[in-house]
Design a protein around this motif. Structure first.
Motif, PDB file in Angstrom:
ATOM      1  N   MET A  59       6.511   1.023   7.913  1.00 10.81           N
ATOM      2  CA  MET A  59       5.819   0.181   8.878  1.00 10.81           C
ATOM      3  C   MET A  59       5.466   0.939  10.146  1.00 10.81           C
ATOM      4  SD  MET A  59       7.519  -3.595   8.941  1.00 10.81           S
ATOM      5  CE  MET A  59       6.487  -4.173  10.263  1.00 10.81           C
ATOM      6  N   VAL A  60       6.260   1.953  10.470  1.00  9.51           N
ATOM      7  CA  VAL A  60       6.006   2.690  11.701  1.00  9.51           C
ATOM      8  C   VAL A  60       4.593   3.259  11.649  1.00  9.51           C
ATOM      9  CG1 VAL A  60       6.695   4.696  13.079  1.00  9.51           C
ATOM     10  CG2 VAL A  60       8.432   3.185  12.119  1.00  9.51           C
ATOM     11  N   GLY A  61       3.842   3.027  12.717  1.00 15.68           N
ATOM     12  CA  GLY A  61       2.469   3.498  12.796  1.00 15.68           C
ATOM     13  C   GLY A  61       1.430   2.420  12.541  1.00 15.68           C
ATOM     14  N   LEU A  62       1.826   1.300  11.922  1.00 14.45           N
ATOM     15  CA  LEU A  62       0.867   0.216  11.698  1.00 14.45           C
ATOM     16  C   LEU A  62       0.396  -0.341  13.038  1.00 14.45           C
ATOM     17  CD1 LEU A  62       2.416  -1.887   8.779  1.00 14.45           C
ATOM     18  CD2 LEU A  62       0.505  -0.286   8.660  1.00 14.45           C
ATOM     19  N   SER A  63      -0.851  -0.782  13.090  1.00 18.24           N
ATOM     20  CA  SER A  63      -1.389  -1.372  14.316  1.00 18.24           C
ATOM     21  C   SER A  63      -0.920  -2.818  14.452  1.00 18.24           C
ATOM     22  CB  SER A  63      -2.918  -1.342  14.284  1.00 18.24           C
ATOM     23  OG  SER A  63      -3.397  -2.273  13.321  1.00 18.24           O
ATOM     24  N   ALA A  67      -2.823  -5.390  14.669  1.00 22.49           N
ATOM     25  CA  ALA A  67      -3.622  -6.190  13.724  1.00 22.49           C
ATOM     26  C   ALA A  67      -3.060  -6.078  12.313  1.00 22.49           C
ATOM     27  CB  ALA A  67      -5.081  -5.756  13.760  1.00 22.49           C
ATOM     28  N   ASP A  68      -2.644  -4.874  11.913  1.00 18.37           N
ATOM     29  CA  ASP A  68      -2.049  -4.691  10.580  1.00 18.37           C
ATOM     30  C   ASP A  68      -0.794  -5.549  10.414  1.00 18.37           C
ATOM     31  OD1 ASP A  68      -3.971  -2.817   9.802  1.00 18.37           O
ATOM     32  OD2 ASP A  68      -2.731  -1.101  10.412  1.00 18.37           O
ATOM     33  N   VAL A  69       0.060  -5.552  11.416  1.00 22.29           N
ATOM     34  CA  VAL A  69       1.305  -6.321  11.333  1.00 22.29           C
ATOM     35  C   VAL A  69       1.003  -7.814  11.269  1.00 22.29           C
ATOM     36  CG1 VAL A  69       3.480  -6.895  12.486  1.00 22.29           C
ATOM     37  CG2 VAL A  69       2.684  -4.525  12.438  1.00 22.29           C
ATOM     38  N   ARG A  70       0.034  -8.271  12.017  1.00 20.53           N
ATOM     39  CA  ARG A  70      -0.341  -9.692  11.938  1.00 20.53           C
ATOM     40  C   ARG A  70      -0.879 -10.037  10.552  1.00 20.53           C
ATOM     41  NH1 ARG A  70      -2.666  -8.810  17.357  1.00 20.53           N
ATOM     42  NH2 ARG A  70      -1.176  -9.639  18.845  1.00 20.53           N
ATOM     43  N   MET A  71      -1.580  -9.090   9.921  1.00 21.40           N
ATOM     44  CA  MET A  71      -2.108  -9.337   8.570  1.00 21.40           C
ATOM     45  C   MET A  71      -0.986  -9.422   7.534  1.00 21.40           C
ATOM     46  SD  MET A  71      -5.364  -9.778   8.490  1.00 21.40           S
ATOM     47  CE  MET A  71      -5.679  -9.556   6.759  1.00 21.40           C
ATOM     48  N   CYS A  72       0.013  -8.566   7.633  1.00 27.55           N
ATOM     49  CA  CYS A  72       1.037  -8.513   6.583  1.00 27.55           C
ATOM     50  C   CYS A  72       2.247  -9.396   6.870  1.00 27.55           C
ATOM     51  CB  CYS A  72       1.478  -7.080   6.328  1.00 27.55           C
ATOM     52  SG  CYS A  72       2.266  -6.249   7.720  1.00 27.55           S
ATOM     53  N   ALA A  73       2.544  -9.667   8.132  1.00 31.35           N
ATOM     54  CA  ALA A  73       3.744 -10.442   8.461  1.00 31.35           C
ATOM     55  C   ALA A  73       3.429 -11.769   9.138  1.00 31.35           C
ATOM     56  CB  ALA A  73       4.656  -9.619   9.377  1.00 31.35           C
ATOM     57  N   GLY A  74       2.187 -11.960   9.538  1.00 31.64           N
ATOM     58  CA  GLY A  74       1.832 -13.172  10.266  1.00 31.64           C
ATOM     59  C   GLY A  74       2.054 -12.972  11.762  1.00 31.64           C
ATOM     60  N   PHE A  75       1.956 -14.058  12.487  1.00 27.52           N
ATOM     61  CA  PHE A  75       2.150 -13.987  13.926  1.00 27.52           C
ATOM     62  C   PHE A  75       3.637 -14.066  14.245  1.00 27.52           C
ATOM     63  CE2 PHE A  75      -2.256 -14.969  13.532  1.00 27.52           C
ATOM     64  CZ  PHE A  75      -2.843 -14.333  14.608  1.00 27.52           C
ATOM     65  N   CYS A 133       4.786  -5.695   4.555  1.00 26.65           N
ATOM     66  CA  CYS A 133       4.001  -4.752   5.362  1.00 26.65           C
ATOM     67  C   CYS A 133       3.927  -3.375   4.719  1.00 26.65           C
ATOM     68  CB  CYS A 133       4.582  -4.672   6.773  1.00 26.65           C
ATOM     69  SG  CYS A 133       4.235  -6.163   7.749  1.00 26.65           S
ATOM     70  N   VAL A 134       4.987  -2.952   4.071  1.00 26.65           N
ATOM     71  CA  VAL A 134       4.952  -1.663   3.376  1.00 26.65           C
ATOM     72  C   VAL A 134       3.929  -1.724   2.236  1.00 26.65           C
ATOM     73  CG1 VAL A 134       6.285  -0.087   1.914  1.00 26.65           C
ATOM     74  CG2 VAL A 134       7.262  -0.944   4.052  1.00 26.65           C
ATOM     75  N   ALA A 135       3.932  -2.812   1.482  1.00 29.12           N
ATOM     76  CA  ALA A 135       2.951  -2.974   0.391  1.00 29.12           C
ATOM     77  C   ALA A 135       1.532  -3.007   0.956  1.00 29.12           C
ATOM     78  CB  ALA A 135       3.247  -4.249  -0.389  1.00 29.12           C
ATOM     79  N   TYR A 136       1.343  -3.689   2.070  1.00 33.57           N
ATOM     80  CA  TYR A 136       0.027  -3.761   2.719  1.00 33.57           C
ATOM     81  C   TYR A 136      -0.440  -2.358   3.130  1.00 33.57           C
ATOM     82  CZ  TYR A 136      -3.474  -5.022   6.241  1.00 33.57           C
ATOM     83  OH  TYR A 136      -4.638  -5.137   6.975  1.00 33.57           O
ATOM     84  N   ALA A 137       0.455  -1.585   3.755  1.00 32.63           N
ATOM     85  CA  ALA A 137       0.098  -0.232   4.196  1.00 32.63           C
ATOM     86  C   ALA A 137      -0.242   0.663   3.006  1.00 32.63           C
ATOM     87  CB  ALA A 137       1.247   0.368   5.003  1.00 32.63           C
ATOM     88  N   ARG A 163      -3.717  -0.280   1.721  1.00 36.22           N
ATOM     89  CA  ARG A 163      -4.765   0.226   2.621  1.00 36.22           C
ATOM     90  C   ARG A 163      -4.951   1.721   2.455  1.00 36.22           C
ATOM     91  NH1 ARG A 163      -4.885  -1.113   8.480  1.00 36.22           N
ATOM     92  NH2 ARG A 163      -6.817  -0.052   8.130  1.00 36.22           N
ATOM     93  N   ASN A 164      -3.846   2.466   2.294  1.00 38.38           N
ATOM     94  CA  ASN A 164      -3.945   3.911   2.114  1.00 38.38           C
ATOM     95  C   ASN A 164      -4.634   4.261   0.799  1.00 38.38           C
ATOM     96  OD1 ASN A 164      -2.762   4.513   4.556  1.00 38.38           O
ATOM     97  ND2 ASN A 164      -0.717   4.710   3.712  1.00 38.38           N
ATOM     98  N   ARG A 165      -4.361   3.497  -0.262  1.00 40.49           N
ATOM     99  CA  ARG A 165      -5.034   3.742  -1.551  1.00 40.49           C
ATOM    100  C   ARG A 165      -6.525   3.503  -1.428  1.00 40.49           C
ATOM    101  NH1 ARG A 165      -0.236   1.657  -4.358  1.00 40.49           N
ATOM    102  NH2 ARG A 165      -1.035  -0.428  -4.050  1.00 40.49           N
ATOM    103  N   LYS A 166      -6.898   2.428  -0.727  1.00 43.73           N
ATOM    104  CA  LYS A 166      -8.323   2.139  -0.548  1.00 43.73           C
ATOM    105  C   LYS A 166      -9.001   3.221   0.271  1.00 43.73           C
ATOM    106  CE  LYS A 166      -8.111  -2.884  -0.980  1.00 43.73           C
ATOM    107  NZ  LYS A 166      -8.227  -4.157  -0.279  1.00 43.73           N
TER     108      LYS A 166
END
Length: 120
Positions: free
Chosen positions: A1-5, A7-15, A104-108, A111-114
């Motif tokens: 998770m370290v380094g995610l923005s 916006a990224d954290v809101r996308m993967c974990a919510g508010f 969040c790890v799965a989300y990151a 995103r890296n694969r894409k």
């Protein structure tokens, strides 16, 4: 998770449930999670056999608990992740906190694969 923005954290974990401004140390976002599990209670009746002392008791397996996943944001990016609360299970440390971080790890990774596929 370290380094995610942020916006990224809101996308993967919510508010976050709560936020705190800690000045030059950034912000701390807290995600609270309470888990009510169906407790399994095993009770063994108390028995005494002659001179043998009484034997019996009970065991509570997989109790509920709560977790506060705390994320330090510094420069609008994740700088640190830690946990607080009654979040351990009998065979697993921080088990009740894992779902926020796993998402969040799965989300990151996705995103890296894409990003890798696009750059090829």
């Amino acid at each position: 998770m370290v380094g995610l923005s942020e916006a990224d954290v809101r996308m993967c974990a919510g508010f976050p449930t709560a936020t705190a401004d800690v000045g030059p140390s950034g912000q701390i976002w807290t995600y609270q999670r309470s888990v009510q599990r169906g407790n399994l209670n095993i009770a063994v009746p108390t028995m005494a056999l002659g001179a043998i002392p009484a034997v019996g008791g009970s065991v509570n397996v997989a109790p509920g608990g709560y977790c506060n996943t705390q994320i330090r944001m510094l420069g609008a990016r994740v700088a640190e992740v830690t946990y607080a609360g009654d979040n351990n299970l009998p065979n697993s440390i921080d088990a009740l906190c894992v779902s926020t971080v796993d998402a969040c790890v799965a989300y990151a990774r996705q995103r890296n694969r894409k990003a890798t596929a696009v750059s090829r």
